[in-house]
Write a protein that holds these residues in place. Structure first.
Motif, PDB file in Angstrom:
ATOM      1  N   LEU A 362       0.827  -1.208   0.000  1.00  0.00           N
ATOM      2  CA  LEU A 362       0.000   0.000   0.000  1.00  0.00           C
ATOM      3  C   LEU A 362       0.862   1.259   0.000  1.00  0.00           C
ATOM      4  CD1 LEU A 362      -2.770  -1.151   2.481  1.00  0.00           C
ATOM      5  CD2 LEU A 362      -3.125  -0.511   0.086  1.00  0.00           C
ATOM      6  N   GLY A 363       1.993   1.206   0.716  1.00  0.00           N
ATOM      7  CA  GLY A 363       2.908   2.345   0.705  1.00  0.00           C
ATOM      8  C   GLY A 363       3.464   2.614  -0.684  1.00  0.00           C
ATOM      9  N   LEU A 364       3.853   1.553  -1.401  1.00  0.00           N
ATOM     10  CA  LEU A 364       4.361   1.702  -2.767  1.00  0.00           C
ATOM     11  C   LEU A 364       3.269   2.199  -3.710  1.00  0.00           C
ATOM     12  CD1 LEU A 364       6.543  -1.525  -3.068  1.00  0.00           C
ATOM     13  CD2 LEU A 364       7.364   0.835  -2.980  1.00  0.00           C
ATOM     14  N   LEU A 365       2.047   1.697  -3.516  1.00  0.00           N
ATOM     15  CA  LEU A 365       0.931   2.130  -4.355  1.00  0.00           C
ATOM     16  C   LEU A 365       0.634   3.615  -4.132  1.00  0.00           C
ATOM     17  CD1 LEU A 365      -1.050   0.980  -6.431  1.00  0.00           C
ATOM     18  CD2 LEU A 365      -2.607   0.443  -4.546  1.00  0.00           C
ATOM     19  N   GLY A 391       3.883   1.388  -8.655  1.00  0.00           N
ATOM     20  CA  GLY A 391       2.523   1.039  -8.212  1.00  0.00           C
ATOM     21  C   GLY A 391       2.187  -0.409  -8.446  1.00  0.00           C
ATOM     22  N   ARG A 392       2.638  -0.962  -9.576  1.00  0.00           N
ATOM     23  CA  ARG A 392       2.328  -2.360  -9.872  1.00  0.00           C
ATOM     24  C   ARG A 392       3.100  -3.301  -8.944  1.00  0.00           C
ATOM     25  NH1 ARG A 392      -1.406  -0.146 -11.505  1.00  0.00           N
ATOM     26  NH2 ARG A 392      -2.433  -0.393 -13.520  1.00  0.00           N
ATOM     27  N   ILE A 393       4.310  -2.911  -8.543  1.00  0.00           N
ATOM     28  CA  ILE A 393       5.018  -3.711  -7.539  1.00  0.00           C
ATOM     29  C   ILE A 393       4.228  -3.693  -6.229  1.00  0.00           C
ATOM     30  CG2 ILE A 393       7.108  -3.843  -6.122  1.00  0.00           C
ATOM     31  CD1 ILE A 393       8.665  -2.756  -8.517  1.00  0.00           C
ATOM     32  N   GLY A 394       3.663  -2.530  -5.895  1.00  0.00           N
ATOM     33  CA  GLY A 394       2.824  -2.434  -4.700  1.00  0.00           C
ATOM     34  C   GLY A 394       1.633  -3.367  -4.764  1.00  0.00           C
ATOM     35  N   LEU A 395       0.952  -3.413  -5.933  1.00  0.00           N
ATOM     36  CA  LEU A 395      -0.174  -4.336  -6.091  1.00  0.00           C
ATOM     37  C   LEU A 395       0.284  -5.787  -5.915  1.00  0.00           C
ATOM     38  CD1 LEU A 395      -2.051  -2.779  -9.165  1.00  0.00           C
ATOM     39  CD2 LEU A 395      -2.775  -2.720  -6.777  1.00  0.00           C
TER      40      LEU A 395
END
Length: 495
Positions: A362-365, A391-395
């Motif tokens: 969630l932090g990366l997103l 963002g996709r790494i966050g997902l």
């Protein structure tokens, strides 16, 4: 055909018998079987969307009717997820799974040969119902068939396959539409359904992988609960879609009706529990704090994932003036990185606390959405692609860990209910997220267009930036909920 039906409806193929027949590798064969069905259920959700302009031209549809090609699928899929636990308990895993795959194939064939738009719409609803039944099943199987130290790896490998399907299906659907026409986008799922049917009959057990016998739930389906839930969901999504129009009265009326129907649904479920009857959604799930927090995260995850999938291509084309091909090319690396992230995070989920992994995701997103606020016409394309990849790494960090963190603390008897409920909430969040992003974008564009001191292009760019601010804020709210995904001490020891 007779042998196929006997194999499908035979109760002799229990999980223990199949485990004895195929040995230790059986759990991976079972995972492969449900992966094939899940991929088949995801293909129609994305491949047909690229053919909507061609379908609209063929049937001479307006925008209001054409949008139901997508909305009909999403509403049917969202509501059908509520029925999965009852179907598994009443008819068994194999019959439910094979039946849903068959419905998916019939829906695809119906859409491909339809000569009238109502039949196309009926086919999309049938595909949506099938997809909604199928998609909660893998989470149940992973928690039942795999040991706790293997569940993260299984979920990660499963997620990698699931993510590749929607990444590739739109591109393939576009090529088929150009070469063979829009009908081919319906037919493209048929070969995958045939593979899924063969694997399902061969490896999916009649009984639960956890050992529960079929028919434990002798009660009938909660039709009133299903009607209230379906009506509330339909009014909510249709009301949000109506907010795009000039007249807001019908939209507000639908939203109020949605609130009343969903409140009635909750009260009816509580009444059934009080009378010791089987509800469509077992509200005892919400006495488990990690599950409640998981539902909050899941709703925001759906909103962010589907909302950004809708918003990013528009931003790249309308906001910073890229062509459609450039936009597609910039999204492709992020999709591939997401697919690679899933198995890596799955392995981490077997060893690390899931609430930390979800929080990192969630932090990366949130960081990705915040960085998009800095993007303008002069931003280098490689930098824009990098922001999307973050963002996709966050997902990729969120999904494999979220299901485990939310459902591991549940009682075994509630796992199927939990999988259906959390899938329903994620899909509902996703459908609402697309509408929410559209509403906010339209509103902010109108506000900036009224400002005569601001150039048109600058106002449009500012409207997109404000949408990204909204998505950033939602991710930070979910981050607070993710820190509460810790399993209680008792449940942790039991697992």
């Amino acid at each position: 055909m007779k042998g196929f039906l006997q194999a499908t409806f035979s109760g002799s193929a229990s999980a223990s018998q199949l485990r004895e027949r195929y040995g230790a590798r059986y759990r991976w064969l079972l995972l492969l079987s449900v992966l094939a069905g899940t991929i088949a259920s995801l293909i129609p959700s994305t491949s047909v969307n690229v053919a909507i302009p061609a379908i609209s031209a063929h049937f001479e549809l307006g925008q209001a009717r054409a949008q139901w090609i997508t909305s009909g699928f999403m509403v049917a899929s969202t509501v059908a997820m509520l029925t999965t636990p009852w179907l598994l308990s009443r008819f068994g895993y194999r019959v439910t799974y094979v039946g849903a795959i068959t419905l998916l194939m019939v829906g695809a064939l119906l859409g491909g040969v339809a000569q009238h738009f109502p039949l196309v719409l009926a086919s999309r609803v049938a595909e949506g119902v099938a997809a909604g039944i199928i998609q909660p099943i893998p989470a149940v199987i992973i928690l039942h068939a795999f040991q706790p130290h293997e569940q993260g790896r299984a979920g990660g490998l499963f997620g990698m396959g699931v993510v590749l399907a929607p990444a590739i299906a739109p591109a393939l659907g576009g090529v088929l539409t150009d070469l063979l026409g829009w009908r081919s986008t319906f037919f493209m799922v048929v070969p995958v359904t045939l593979v899924a049917l063969w694997l399902g009959v061969k490896f999916v057990p009649h009984s639960s992988p956890g050992g529960a016998s079929v028919g434990e739930n002798s009660a009938g389906l909660d039709w009133l609960g299903l009607a209230l839930g379906a009506g509330g969901t339909l009014c909510l999504l249709n009301g949000m879609a109506q907010l795009h129009g000039d007249s807001r009265g019908p939209a507000y009326a639908l939203l109020v009706l949605a609130a009343l129907l969903l409140a009635g649904f909750i009260l009816w479920q509580k009444a059934l529990l009080a009378r010791a009857k089987k509800p469509l959604m077992d509200l005892r799930l919400f006495s488990c704090r990690p599950f409640v927090m998981g539902c909050i995260v899941s709703a925001v995850y759906g909103t962010a994932m589907f909302g950004s999938t809708y918003l990013l291509p528009l931003f790249m084309q309308m906001g910073i003036g890229l062509s459609a091909s450039y936009a597609g090319n910039l999204l492709l690396p992020a999709g591939l990185v997401l697919a690679l992230t899933f198995p890596l995070v799955g392995r981490l989920a077997d060893r690390q606390p899931t609430h930390w992994l979800v929080s990192i995701g969630l932090g990366l997103l949130a960081l990705s959405f915040a960085l998009m606020i800095l993007v303008g016409n002069s931003t280098a394309l490689w930098l824009l692609a990098a922001f999307i990849i973050v963002g996709r790494i966050g997902l990729g960090f969120i999904l494999p860990s979220l299901n485990l963190g939310a459902m591991r603390p549940l009682e075994k008897t509630l796992i199927a209910q939990g999988a259906g409920t959390i899938s329903f909430i994620r899909m509902l969040g996703g459908a609402a997220g697309v509408s929410l992003c559209g509403i906010v974008l339209q509103w902010r564009m109108a506000v900036h267009a009224a400002d005569t001191t601001l150039p048109t292009e600058a106002g449009r760019l500012a409207a997109f930036h404000e949408c990204f601010v909204l998505l950033t804020a939602l991710c930070l709210i979910a981050l607070a909920a993710a820190t509460q995904l810790r399993a209680p001490a008792k449940a942790a020891k039991a697992g």
